[in-house]
Scaffold this motif. Structure first.
Motif, PDB file in Angstrom:
ATOM      1  N   GLY A 115      15.496  -7.909  -6.026  1.00 31.71           N
ATOM      2  CA  GLY A 115      16.250  -6.690  -5.865  1.00 31.71           C
ATOM      3  C   GLY A 115      15.456  -5.491  -6.973  1.00 31.71           C
ATOM      4  O   GLY A 115      14.704  -5.636  -8.027  1.00 31.71           O
ATOM      5  N   ALA A 116      16.500  -4.169  -7.157  1.00 34.25           N
ATOM      6  CA  ALA A 116      15.544  -3.446  -7.465  1.00 34.25           C
ATOM      7  C   ALA A 116      15.918  -3.339  -8.992  1.00 34.25           C
ATOM      8  O   ALA A 116      15.754  -2.501  -9.881  1.00 34.25           O
ATOM      9  CB  ALA A 116      16.420  -1.919  -7.357  1.00 34.25           C
ATOM     10  N   GLU A 143       8.691   2.151  -7.185  1.00 30.72           N
ATOM     11  CA  GLU A 143       9.616   2.935  -8.412  1.00 30.72           C
ATOM     12  C   GLU A 143      10.338   1.993  -9.014  1.00 30.72           C
ATOM     13  O   GLU A 143      10.114   2.242 -10.325  1.00 30.72           O
ATOM     14  CB  GLU A 143      10.323   4.025  -8.019  1.00 30.72           C
ATOM     15  CG  GLU A 143      11.536   4.695  -8.567  1.00 30.72           C
ATOM     16  CD  GLU A 143      12.234   5.889  -8.203  1.00 30.72           C
ATOM     17  OE1 GLU A 143      13.264   5.369  -8.646  1.00 30.72           O
ATOM     18  OE2 GLU A 143      12.208   6.272  -7.042  1.00 30.72           O
ATOM     19  N   SER A 144      11.119   1.381  -8.609  1.00 27.56           N
ATOM     20  CA  SER A 144      11.465   0.270  -9.158  1.00 27.56           C
ATOM     21  C   SER A 144      11.184  -1.386  -9.881  1.00 27.56           C
ATOM     22  O   SER A 144      11.125  -1.056 -11.328  1.00 27.56           O
ATOM     23  CB  SER A 144      11.994  -0.906  -7.817  1.00 27.56           C
ATOM     24  OG  SER A 144      13.112  -0.444  -8.020  1.00 27.56           O
ATOM     25  N   VAL A 145       9.015  -0.948  -9.307  1.00 26.17           N
ATOM     26  CA  VAL A 145       7.800  -1.533  -9.891  1.00 26.17           C
ATOM     27  C   VAL A 145       7.993  -1.483 -11.193  1.00 26.17           C
ATOM     28  O   VAL A 145       7.482  -1.637 -12.336  1.00 26.17           O
ATOM     29  CB  VAL A 145       7.165  -2.307  -8.719  1.00 26.17           C
ATOM     30  CG1 VAL A 145       5.917  -2.971 -10.652  1.00 26.17           C
ATOM     31  CG2 VAL A 145       7.649  -3.095  -7.560  1.00 26.17           C
ATOM     32  N   VAL A 205       5.468  -3.998  -1.533  1.00 24.58           N
ATOM     33  CA  VAL A 205       5.601  -3.189  -2.811  1.00 24.58           C
ATOM     34  C   VAL A 205       5.516  -2.595  -2.289  1.00 24.58           C
ATOM     35  O   VAL A 205       6.270  -1.813  -3.769  1.00 24.58           O
ATOM     36  CB  VAL A 205       4.408  -4.153  -3.858  1.00 24.58           C
ATOM     37  CG1 VAL A 205       3.153  -2.895  -3.486  1.00 24.58           C
ATOM     38  CG2 VAL A 205       5.940  -4.060  -5.073  1.00 24.58           C
ATOM     39  N   VAL A 237      11.586  -7.780  -9.155  1.00 33.40           N
ATOM     40  CA  VAL A 237      11.531  -7.028  -8.062  1.00 33.40           C
ATOM     41  C   VAL A 237      11.782  -7.395  -6.884  1.00 33.40           C
ATOM     42  O   VAL A 237      13.130  -7.535  -6.213  1.00 33.40           O
ATOM     43  CB  VAL A 237      10.853  -5.583  -7.485  1.00 33.40           C
ATOM     44  CG1 VAL A 237      11.901  -4.322  -6.492  1.00 33.40           C
ATOM     45  CG2 VAL A 237      11.591  -5.130  -9.351  1.00 33.40           C
ATOM     46  N   GLN A 238      10.352  -8.476  -6.484  1.00 30.23           N
ATOM     47  CA  GLN A 238      10.710  -9.397  -5.346  1.00 30.23           C
ATOM     48  C   GLN A 238      12.005 -10.092  -5.298  1.00 30.23           C
ATOM     49  O   GLN A 238      12.409 -10.409  -3.960  1.00 30.23           O
ATOM     50  CB  GLN A 238       9.368  -9.854  -5.091  1.00 30.23           C
ATOM     51  CG  GLN A 238       8.995 -10.606  -3.845  1.00 30.23           C
ATOM     52  CD  GLN A 238       8.023 -11.426  -3.378  1.00 30.23           C
ATOM     53  OE1 GLN A 238       6.327 -10.906  -3.631  1.00 30.23           O
ATOM     54  NE2 GLN A 238       7.077 -12.946  -2.805  1.00 30.23           N
ATOM     55  N   ALA A 268       9.358  -0.682  -3.270  1.00 29.82           N
ATOM     56  CA  ALA A 268      10.320  -0.601  -4.085  1.00 29.82           C
ATOM     57  C   ALA A 268       9.233  -0.655  -5.149  1.00 29.82           C
ATOM     58  O   ALA A 268       9.444  -0.868  -6.381  1.00 29.82           O
ATOM     59  CB  ALA A 268       9.913  -2.469  -4.538  1.00 29.82           C
ATOM     60  N   ASP A 273       6.266  -6.689 -10.413  1.00 29.72           N
ATOM     61  CA  ASP A 273       6.639  -6.249  -9.053  1.00 29.72           C
ATOM     62  C   ASP A 273       7.191  -8.124  -8.309  1.00 29.72           C
ATOM     63  O   ASP A 273       8.126  -8.014  -7.650  1.00 29.72           O
ATOM     64  CB  ASP A 273       5.612  -6.586  -8.406  1.00 29.72           C
ATOM     65  CG  ASP A 273       3.681  -7.266  -8.783  1.00 29.72           C
ATOM     66  OD1 ASP A 273       3.783  -8.615  -9.519  1.00 29.72           O
ATOM     67  OD2 ASP A 273       2.765  -7.791  -8.006  1.00 29.72           O
TER      68      ASP A 273
END
Length: 175
Positions: A92-93, A24-26, A19, A88-89, A22, A85
């Motif tokens: 994607g972002a 920042e996206s989460v 994680v 995003v997983q 990613a 999370d």
């Protein structure tokens, strides 16, 4: 029980390694979810006037990659867990937060209409119908494309033959 492996420091380390790129996206999606909830609740209420939030608690929490959203009965009502999370997983972002919220809020509605159903004991057939209804509702409520509602370009535009093969595969393994 599904989080038992997180008691293992190596499993937690594996999750964090997965994680971290990613993060920042989460964080961004974690902030976007509560901001998007009022609009999605309003859309659900417009489509389903008997939808209620009585006894509903909404949590935005790490899912440790187990889900993007889920509804569970709790003492005194229902809990809606939203995992940035997992979103995003899975997507994607830039996941479609509105579609996921509509999908999960529709599951809340399903529980309200059928309070005696326990998701942990649902048969494959019941789970398939419940998910299909939530996918369809999220598509109608948000105007998402079939690909987006199914979170898959492969299945959304698969065509009749592929859809039939998938459905028959589920039927053949339903027991």
């Amino acid at each position: 029980a599904e989080f038992a492996q997180l008691r293992d420091p190596a499993a937690l380390e594996t999750y964090l390694a997965r994680v971290t790129p990613a993060a920042e996206s989460v964080r961004r999606i974690g902030a976007e979810i509560p901001a998007a909830l009022p609009a999605q609740i309003a859309q659900i209420r417009k489509a389903l006037p008997d939808f209620a939030l009585d006894g509903i608690t909404i949590y935005v929490v790490p899912s440790f990659g187990h889900y993007n959203g889920r509804v569970r009965p709790v003492q005194g009502g229902l809990a809606l867990f939203l995992g940035p999370d997992g979103m995003v997983q899975g997507e994607g972002a830039h996941p479609n937060v509105a579609r996921t919220l509509a999908h999960e809020l529709f599951h809340v509605y399903q529980f309200q209409m059928h309070p005696d159903i326990d998701p942990s004991s649902a048969t494959l057939w019941m789970a398939t119908m419940g998910e299909g209804e939530a996918v369809y509702a999220s598509q109608v409520i948000t105007g998402a494309s079939m690909d987006d509602a199914l979170m898959s370009k492969e299945f959304g535009s698969a065509g009749v033959a592929t859809t039939k093969a998938l459905a028959c595969g589920i039927r053949d393994r339903a027991d």
